[in-house]
Design an enzyme around this catalytic site. Structure first.
Site, PDB file in Angstrom:
ATOM      1  N   LYS A   1       0.825  -1.425   0.141  1.00 47.43           N
ATOM      2  CA  LYS A   1       0.195   0.053  -0.078  1.00 47.43           C
ATOM      3  C   LYS A   1       0.799   1.014   0.027  1.00 47.43           C
ATOM      4  O   LYS A   1       1.703   1.537   1.063  1.00 47.43           O
ATOM      5  CB  LYS A   1      -0.990  -0.012   1.240  1.00 47.43           C
ATOM      6  CG  LYS A   1      -2.045   1.225   1.043  1.00 47.43           C
ATOM      7  CD  LYS A   1      -2.510   1.747   2.286  1.00 47.43           C
ATOM      8  CE  LYS A   1      -1.965   2.902   2.931  1.00 47.43           C
ATOM      9  NZ  LYS A   1      -1.945   4.172   2.230  1.00 47.43           N
ATOM     10  N   PRO A   2       0.860   1.888  -0.999  1.00 46.07           N
ATOM     11  CA  PRO A   2       1.473   3.227  -0.806  1.00 46.07           C
ATOM     12  C   PRO A   2       0.847   4.461  -0.393  1.00 46.07           C
ATOM     13  O   PRO A   2      -0.395   4.080  -0.174  1.00 46.07           O
ATOM     14  CB  PRO A   2       1.771   3.454  -2.709  1.00 46.07           C
ATOM     15  CG  PRO A   2       1.312   2.495  -3.370  1.00 46.07           C
ATOM     16  CD  PRO A   2       0.320   1.658  -2.632  1.00 46.07           C
TER      17      PRO A   2
ATOM     18  N   THR B   1       0.282   5.728  14.364  1.00 46.03           N
ATOM     19  CA  THR B   1      -0.203   4.815  13.398  1.00 46.03           C
ATOM     20  C   THR B   1       0.416   3.318  13.323  1.00 46.03           C
ATOM     21  O   THR B   1      -0.265   2.293  13.238  1.00 46.03           O
ATOM     22  CB  THR B   1       0.026   5.303  11.868  1.00 46.03           C
ATOM     23  OG1 THR B   1      -0.504   6.504  11.957  1.00 46.03           O
ATOM     24  CG2 THR B   1      -0.663   4.251  10.776  1.00 46.03           C
TER      25      THR B   1
ATOM     26  N   LEU C   1      -1.253 -12.894  15.101  1.00 43.92           N
ATOM     27  CA  LEU C   1       0.096 -13.065  15.396  1.00 43.92           C
ATOM     28  C   LEU C   1       1.022 -12.834  14.097  1.00 43.92           C
ATOM     29  O   LEU C   1       2.015 -13.615  14.196  1.00 43.92           O
ATOM     30  CB  LEU C   1       0.064 -14.424  16.282  1.00 43.92           C
ATOM     31  CG  LEU C   1      -0.491 -14.657  17.504  1.00 43.92           C
ATOM     32  CD1 LEU C   1      -0.119 -16.183  17.856  1.00 43.92           C
ATOM     33  CD2 LEU C   1       0.013 -13.557  18.404  1.00 43.92           C
TER      34      LEU C   1
ATOM     35  N   GLU D   1       9.086   0.794  11.461  1.00 41.35           N
ATOM     36  CA  GLU D   1       9.906   1.830  11.279  1.00 41.35           C
ATOM     37  C   GLU D   1       9.153   3.220  11.560  1.00 41.35           C
ATOM     38  O   GLU D   1       8.672   3.614  10.494  1.00 41.35           O
ATOM     39  CB  GLU D   1      10.797   1.755   9.958  1.00 41.35           C
ATOM     40  CG  GLU D   1      12.189   2.766  10.167  1.00 41.35           C
ATOM     41  CD  GLU D   1      11.898   4.228   9.439  1.00 41.35           C
ATOM     42  OE1 GLU D   1      11.739   5.083  10.432  1.00 41.35           O
ATOM     43  OE2 GLU D   1      11.852   4.294   8.464  1.00 41.35           O
TER      44      GLU D   1
ATOM     45  N   GLY E   1       8.698   7.146  14.183  1.00 45.75           N
ATOM     46  CA  GLY E   1       9.152   8.506  13.969  1.00 45.75           C
ATOM     47  C   GLY E   1      10.659   8.413  14.615  1.00 45.75           C
ATOM     48  O   GLY E   1      11.191   7.716  15.297  1.00 45.75           O
TER      49      GLY E   1
ATOM     50  N   CYS F   1      12.843  10.411   8.263  1.00 51.51           N
ATOM     51  CA  CYS F   1      12.583  10.186   9.560  1.00 51.51           C
ATOM     52  C   CYS F   1      14.016  10.300  10.322  1.00 51.51           C
ATOM     53  O   CYS F   1      14.120  10.511  11.680  1.00 51.51           O
ATOM     54  CB  CYS F   1      12.093   8.722   9.467  1.00 51.51           C
ATOM     55  SG  CYS F   1      13.154   7.546   8.598  1.00 51.51           S
TER      56      CYS F   1
ATOM     57  N   GLU G   1       8.476  15.294  17.152  1.00 56.46           N
ATOM     58  CA  GLU G   1       9.303  15.292  15.815  1.00 56.46           C
ATOM     59  C   GLU G   1       8.743  16.268  14.957  1.00 56.46           C
ATOM     60  O   GLU G   1       7.516  16.138  14.432  1.00 56.46           O
ATOM     61  CB  GLU G   1       8.853  13.720  15.318  1.00 56.46           C
ATOM     62  CG  GLU G   1       9.706  13.594  13.746  1.00 56.46           C
ATOM     63  CD  GLU G   1       9.276  12.292  13.207  1.00 56.46           C
ATOM     64  OE1 GLU G   1      10.247  11.739  12.379  1.00 56.46           O
ATOM     65  OE2 GLU G   1       8.379  11.554  13.466  1.00 56.46           O
TER      66      GLU G   1
ATOM     67  N   LYS H   1      13.513   2.213  21.223  1.00 54.84           N
ATOM     68  CA  LYS H   1      12.373   2.840  22.045  1.00 54.84           C
ATOM     69  C   LYS H   1      10.971   3.219  21.022  1.00 54.84           C
ATOM     70  O   LYS H   1      10.825   2.077  20.501  1.00 54.84           O
ATOM     71  CB  LYS H   1      12.803   4.324  22.528  1.00 54.84           C
ATOM     72  CG  LYS H   1      14.059   4.104  23.453  1.00 54.84           C
ATOM     73  CD  LYS H   1      14.471   5.251  24.300  1.00 54.84           C
ATOM     74  CE  LYS H   1      15.148   6.170  23.476  1.00 54.84           C
ATOM     75  NZ  LYS H   1      15.816   7.322  24.475  1.00 54.84           N
TER      76      LYS H   1
END
Length: 476
Positions: A169-170, A226, A238, A244, A246, A278, A380, A450
């Protein structure tokens, strides 16, 4: 432009489309089908039907598809870069570099794909043990709008090389280049159904990818909130996850640093892609003994960046990609100004001129003397705004750098080997640069600590993320 499902260009089940706008002009540059849950289910079915043959192929034959696709992408890099600039906004030079980066990634996984990975153990008393690695099955990939080609390459290259099939999904503001790249992969020999592209909003297409029980793994790049929702949606079945999320990357400039080089590192590390990266430099900490000279040099370089339409010659920074991001950046700067949180040394506003009227432009901004508890440091800032503070030494620098819920990247600028050793050990980040920032070659594992996410992309370890182990014990 149509979605790609089972090797066919398709309209959405809904029959509806959505426009894709050029963020520099507001003009519509294309349309994409408004997909939904039923389109994802059709893509999952196609991916499931294609998995058996694709996963059974000789790894070298799978790899050849990546190699031939990379050749075609390089041949068409200007055409693809132009499309990327039109929908994303970045300068054409950056866009072509990104397209070439996609080709680099495919070539890297081609080079890694001589055979299946595994290991052999000779266990006395138990016999012989072979640990095999097999593809997971159908994988889902949800990618953002800021670096769509590169991030598509990270996810697709490793997944395909490992023998998986994919539903991709872009982002809705930058889907067109991803569809073109998928078509090139199919033209290079990728069988129908191995890579399926479904366009549409995250709340329908993205959530169905995360929830669908036929998908074994989801790799998501995007905002932390998100990412948490993706993890919740994936939990009942599962699924394997790579998230990946912020980053609020600190850059520490020590008193023995090469100041001109560090200034150039800031320019690229913060203002590349209009700061919408990012791993961009998002917090700048400079030793107080060199701060005046550093700010003077940096102010001159920031003010020299030419802002404009990415297709125009000489432009060094394009617009922000979307209105939500534009509103957030302008709001954060306005709030800092109202609270008197630092001195706006450069920028801090939208550019003046008729040519900027319909675009999402914001001047590259440097704010010095920002208090450590400012929202500019804790949140951020996904745009061309750089808060800066002075520091007394390495202890303070490391304390401030690690005082964040994020841990994606960080950099230290120094010639001192002891400082390098300590900083690289103590900085809480998934990747640490020394006397550089931002660049991530395909060979380097990439991910965060984190709240910056879980799992790794890039490098040979990414292949492990797209496989599972099977132990075979043999006694003769």
């Amino acid at each position: 432009m149509k979605m790609l499902i089972n090797g066919e260009g398709r309209d959405a089940v809904s029959g509806r489309v959505f426009p894709v706008h050029n963020p520099a002009t507001g003009e519509v540059v294309g349309e994409a089908p408004l997909g939904g849950e039923d389109d994802v289910r059709a893509a999952v079915q196609a991916a499931g039907e294609a998995f058996g043959d694709w996963s059974a192929k000789n790894p070298r034959d799978r790899a050849k598809v990546l190699f031939f696709a990379a050749e075609e992408v390089r041949r068409r890099n200007t055409e693809l870069g132009t499309l990327l600039t039109a929908e994303q906004g970045k300068p054409i030079r950056e866009a072509v570099d990104e397209i070439n980066g996609f080709a680099n990634i495919l070539e890297y996984y081609y080079a890694l794909s001589a055979g299946e990975r595994g290991e052999y153990l000779d266990l006395r008393g138990y016999g012989h043990t072979i640990v095999r690695r097999r593809p997971l099955g159908i994988c889902g990939a949800i990618i953002p709008w800021n670096m769509p080609a590169i991030i598509m390459g990270w996810k697709v290259g490793a997944a395909l090389a490992a023998g998986n099939t994919i539903v991709l999904k872009p982002a809705t503001t930058a889907p067109l280049t991803c569809i073109r790249l998928a078509e090139i992969l199919e033209g290079a020999g990728l069988p129908p159904g191995v890579l399926n592209v479904v366009t549409g909003p995250g709340e329908t297409v993205g959530r169905e990818i995360a929830r669908n029980p036929g998908i074994r793994k989801v790799s998501f790049t995007g905002e932390a909130g998100t990412g948490r929702q993706v993890a919740l949606d994936a939990a009942p079945s599962l699924k394997r996850l790579t998230l990946e999320l912020g980053g609020s990357d600190p850059m520490i400039v020590c008193d023995d640093a090469d100041i001109p080089a560090a200034v150039e590192g800031v320019i690229r590390g913060r203002f590349y892609n209009c700061g919408q990266v990012c791993t961009a430099v998002k917090r700048l900490y400079v030793y107080d003994s060199i701060a005046d000279e550093f700010v003077r040099r940096l102010k001159s370089r920031v003010e020299a960046i030419v802002v404009g339409n990415g297709m125009d010659r000489g432009v060094g920074m394009g617009p922000l990609n979307n209105r939500a991001g534009f509103a957030r950046v302008t709001g954060l700067v306005d709030a800092a100004r109202e609270r008197d949180e630092g001195e706006i040394v450069a920028g801090g506003r939208t550019p003046e001129g008729e040519e900027y009227g319909r675009g999402l432009f914001f001047l590259p901004t440097l704010i010095a003397g920002v208090p450590h508890d400012s929202v500019l440091f804790s949140e951020e800032v996904f745009g061309p705004v750089l808060p800066m503070a002075t520091i007394s030494g390495l202890d303070e620098a490391l304390d401030l750098a690690n005082n964040s819920r994020y841990g994606l990247g960080a950099s230290v600028w120094t010639r001192n080997a002891e400082v390098i050793a300590r900083a690289t050990e103590e900085l809480e980040a998934g990747i640490v640069w020394v006397n550089q920032h931002l660049r991530i070659p395909p060979e380097v594992p990439f991910g965060g600590t984190k709240e910056s996410g879980i799992g790794r992309e890039n490098g040979s370890r990414a292949l492990l993320e797209y496989t599972e182990e099977k132990a075979v014990l043999i006694r003769l």
